[in-house]
Design a protein around this motif. Structure first.
Motif, short mmCIF file in Angstrom:
data_model
loop_
_atom_site.label_atom_id
_atom_site.label_comp_id
_atom_site.label_asym_id
_atom_site.label_seq_id
_atom_site.Cartn_x
_atom_site.Cartn_y
_atom_site.Cartn_z
N PHE A 101 25.34 44.26 16.73
CA PHE A 101 24.64 43.17 17.41
C PHE A 101 25.60 42.23 18.14
CE2 PHE A 101 21.81 43.75 13.50
CZ PHE A 101 21.05 44.75 14.11
N SER A 102 26.52 42.82 18.89
CA SER A 102 27.55 42.04 19.58
C SER A 102 27.57 42.38 21.06
CB SER A 102 28.92 42.31 18.95
OG SER A 102 28.93 41.95 17.57
N THR A 103 28.03 41.42 21.89
CA THR A 103 28.01 41.63 23.33
C THR A 103 29.28 41.14 24.00
OG1 THR A 103 26.95 39.49 23.74
CG2 THR A 103 25.49 41.39 23.46
N ILE A 104 29.63 41.81 25.09
CA ILE A 104 30.67 41.36 26.02
C ILE A 104 30.03 41.48 27.40
CG2 ILE A 104 32.98 41.78 26.95
CD1 ILE A 104 33.64 43.21 24.30
N LYS A 105 29.59 40.37 27.96
CA LYS A 105 28.85 40.48 29.21
C LYS A 105 29.02 39.24 30.08
CE LYS A 105 24.42 38.84 27.31
NZ LYS A 105 23.00 39.20 27.04
N ASN A 106 28.82 39.47 31.37
CA ASN A 106 28.83 38.41 32.39
C ASN A 106 30.16 37.65 32.46
OD1 ASN A 106 26.09 38.98 32.99
ND2 ASN A 106 25.42 37.63 31.32
N ASN A 107 31.25 38.33 32.14
CA ASN A 107 32.57 37.74 32.27
C ASN A 107 33.18 38.10 33.62
OD1 ASN A 107 33.09 36.75 29.34
ND2 ASN A 107 32.42 38.86 29.08
N THR A 108 34.02 37.25 34.16
CA THR A 108 34.81 37.58 35.34
C THR A 108 36.28 37.59 34.95
OG1 THR A 108 34.92 35.27 36.04
CG2 THR A 108 33.13 36.60 36.94
N TYR A 109 37.05 38.49 35.55
CA TYR A 109 38.45 38.64 35.14
C TYR A 109 39.24 39.32 36.24
CZ TYR A 109 37.02 43.47 34.26
OH TYR A 109 36.55 44.76 34.40
N ASN A 110 40.53 39.09 36.26
CA ASN A 110 41.43 39.93 37.04
C ASN A 110 42.34 40.68 36.08
OD1 ASN A 110 43.22 37.93 36.23
ND2 ASN A 110 44.25 37.79 38.20
N LEU A 111 43.02 41.69 36.58
CA LEU A 111 43.88 42.51 35.74
C LEU A 111 45.28 42.56 36.34
CD1 LEU A 111 41.57 45.54 34.83
CD2 LEU A 111 42.20 43.61 33.36
N LEU A 112 46.25 42.15 35.54
CA LEU A 112 47.64 42.29 35.93
C LEU A 112 48.08 43.73 35.68
CD1 LEU A 112 49.10 38.92 34.59
CD2 LEU A 112 48.28 39.47 36.88
N PRO A 113 49.20 44.18 36.24
CA PRO A 113 49.63 45.57 36.09
C PRO A 113 49.66 46.04 34.63
CG PRO A 113 50.99 44.48 37.73
CD PRO A 113 50.12 43.41 37.12
N GLU A 114 49.06 47.20 34.39
CA GLU A 114 49.03 47.90 33.10
C GLU A 114 48.13 47.22 32.06
OE1 GLU A 114 52.81 50.06 32.00
OE2 GLU A 114 53.67 48.39 33.15
#
Length: 383
Positions: free
Chosen positions: A347-360
């Protein structure tokens, strides 16, 4: 309705101000410990003690109170309670088995100017086995251990594993302290604080963490509208706390994790109990060496329910998290969800997040029990 208004009016008249007597003078390099203690002890219930004269008051030993209630201890702008160089004890102020205490308007100065290393036992204020506490509009500088510790205690008149309730820490400024915490060192029979709010504070150069931890079942925490800047440790730690809402905080330049939630060490826990319902929502994370780390169980943990229920990581902004807190790149995920097999997530969620990704770096290390959806990767615009 008229009767209620009349009661409130009479109650408000009972709040009176008392100016500090001439025996307690600022900037004279004389120990003000006993004078301040007597002023507080002589403040009647439903009254307010106001320290009027600005300046530095030297506190050379711990001021300890037991069984006091219904007072406000406040200061006008510029009042500083400073530890003497050879301070005797741990805390400037310690309250045991007390209730309805408000502390506001002070500057508290500790002895630890080292911005890297901890000094265990060099602390600010203790509330042990106490309830209905408010610490607001103060400043705390240079404490090697806890600037504020609110926790349960065997010295409470309420003989239960949790006997610390309703603590509010609001609108304070903390600089170069190690922690604000619900932990204690005395034994494993008492836990943390039920219903603790930390709201609208600024933490600058925090060496350890804002830490909600317990060895007995405890719930209800709110961490809201705070700013964490230049954090040397992990900004927020949760250990066996349930029903915690971490909402609309800002984290800038963090050396370890933003949030680390995990079980307490088995040697500290005598009975199994469950934890969950952790909300991490609408927060902004800017430049950090670690992201979010959740660990469901540890080796040799006492377990009765095989699930951690309700971890919600929603509607957050993650920018420039390099994950170098981990030397091994296999852990370079903004959100790490660990399990050793004793407990799983549900009953857990990871949603509606915004993010960028650095190398690797990746976004999340997938695990069962989580719904992951509507998360948005921000990509740099091409020229």
């Amino acid at each position: 309705m008229p009767n209620i208004l009349y009661f409130l009016f009479i109650f408000s008249l009972s709040i009176i101000s008392t100016q500090a007597s001439s025996s307690m003078l600022p900037d004279d390099n004389i120990d003000d410990t006993q004078a301040l203690k007597e002023l507080i002890l002589n403040t009647a219930e439903n009254s307010e003690l106001v320290i009027e004269q600005p300046g530095i008051y030297d506190i050379c030993s711990a001021i300890i109170f037991r069984n006091i209630s219904n007072i406000v201890i406040s200061a006008k702008k510029g009042v500083v309670l400073r530890k003497c160089e050879k301070f005797d004890g741990e805390y400037i102020l310690a309250f045991y088995n007390s209730r309805f205490i408000t502390i506001e308007g002070f500057t508290f100065e500790g002895l630890t100017k080292d911005t890297v290393n901890y000094v265990w036992g060099e602390q600010g204020i203790l509330f042990a086995g106490s309830s209905d506490i408010s610490v607001r509009d103060n400043q705390f500088f240079n404490f090697g251990d806890a600037a504020i510790r609110a926790t349960s205690s065997h010295l409470s008149s309420y003989d239960a594993p949790i006997n610390s309730f309703r603590v509010k820490i609001t609108n304070n400024y903390f600089e170069n302290i190690t922690q604000v915490t619900t932990t204690h060192p005395w034994n494993n029979n008492f836990g943390g604080t039920h219903d603790i709010t930390v709201e609208n504070n600024i933490f600058e150069g925090l060496k350890g963490s804002l830490k909600f931890a317990s060895v007995k079942p405890v719930s209800k925490g709110l961490i809201k509208y705070n700013t964490f800047k230049n954090t040397k440790g992990t900004a927020i730690e949760l250990t066996y706390y349930s029903d915690v809402k971490i909402i609309a905080n800002t984290f800038v330049d963090t050396d370890k994790f933003i949030l680390n939630a995990y079980p307490n060490k088995p040697s500290s826990v005598t009975t199994p109990f469950n934890w969950g319902n952790i909300y991490f929502t609408h927060n902004s994370i800017i430049r950090s060496k670690g992201g979010i780390r959740i660990q469901s169980d540890v080796t040799n943990e006492l377990i009765d329910d095989k699930y951690v229920r309700g971890i919600y990581i929603n509607n957050n902004h993650f920018l420039n998290i390099d994950m170098t807190v981990y030397p091994e790149k296999k852990y370079w995920d903004l959100i790490n969800l660990f399990s050793r097999g004793g407990k799983s997530y549900v009953f857990s969620t990871i949603k509606n997040n915004t993010y960028n990704l650095l190398p690797e770096v990746n976004f999340v290390k997938k695990t069962s029990g989580f719904i992951e959806k509507n998360n948005t990767l921000l990509t740099p615009k091409s020229d």
